[in-house]
Design an enzyme around this catalytic site. Sequence first.
Site, PDB file in Angstrom:
ATOM      1  CB  ALA A 171      73.458  58.771  57.439  1.00 17.29           C
TER       2      ALA A 171
ATOM      3  CB  ILE B 227      68.828  57.198  51.474  1.00 17.32           C
ATOM      4  CG1 ILE B 227      68.353  56.121  52.807  1.00 17.32           C
ATOM      5  CG2 ILE B 227      69.078  56.264  50.410  1.00 17.32           C
ATOM      6  CD1 ILE B 227      67.228  55.349  52.357  1.00 17.32           C
ATOM      7  N   GLY B 228      71.328  58.848  50.062  1.00 19.69           N
ATOM      8  CA  GLY B 228      71.717  59.620  48.941  1.00 19.69           C
ATOM      9  C   GLY B 228      72.413  58.889  47.979  1.00 19.69           C
TER      10      GLY B 228
ATOM     11  N   GLY C 119      74.822  56.213  49.595  1.00 19.80           N
ATOM     12  CA  GLY C 119      75.069  56.133  51.096  1.00 19.80           C
ATOM     13  C   GLY C 119      73.855  56.376  51.785  1.00 19.80           C
TER      14      GLY C 119
ATOM     15  CB  CYS D 297      69.927  66.840  52.778  1.00 24.23           C
ATOM     16  SG  CYS D 297      70.757  65.157  53.248  1.00 24.23           S
TER      17      CYS D 297
END
Length: 108
Positions: A41, A27-28, A39, A57
């Site tokens: 993933a 999660i970013g 976002g 990351c």
Amino acid sequence: MTAAYGVSARRYREDRRLDGQRKIAAIGVGVRRWVTMHGCALNVTPDLAAFTAINPCGFPACPVTSLARESGQWIEMAEVKSRTAATFLALLDSRLPLAAVPPQNAFP
């Protein structure tokens, strides 16, 4: 959510090293020029070879993995989407339940 497929997962903590662990999701959040971006993933069945050329990351000691690889089974994306949506909605509802909505003609 991963437990439904027999995969144990946990959140990353800043005070722990990642050496030897595998990353299945991310999660970013970012802010650039007063614009926020976000976002998430969940790696379900990606081509993991593509991740050998990048360092997502910034954790070189933490290789990327997938739900399919960790569970040892093929997983249909449609099933994961449906299960993820249901889990997410249940979590939201438990923390932010909807208030009663007045009927549309309740206001003059």
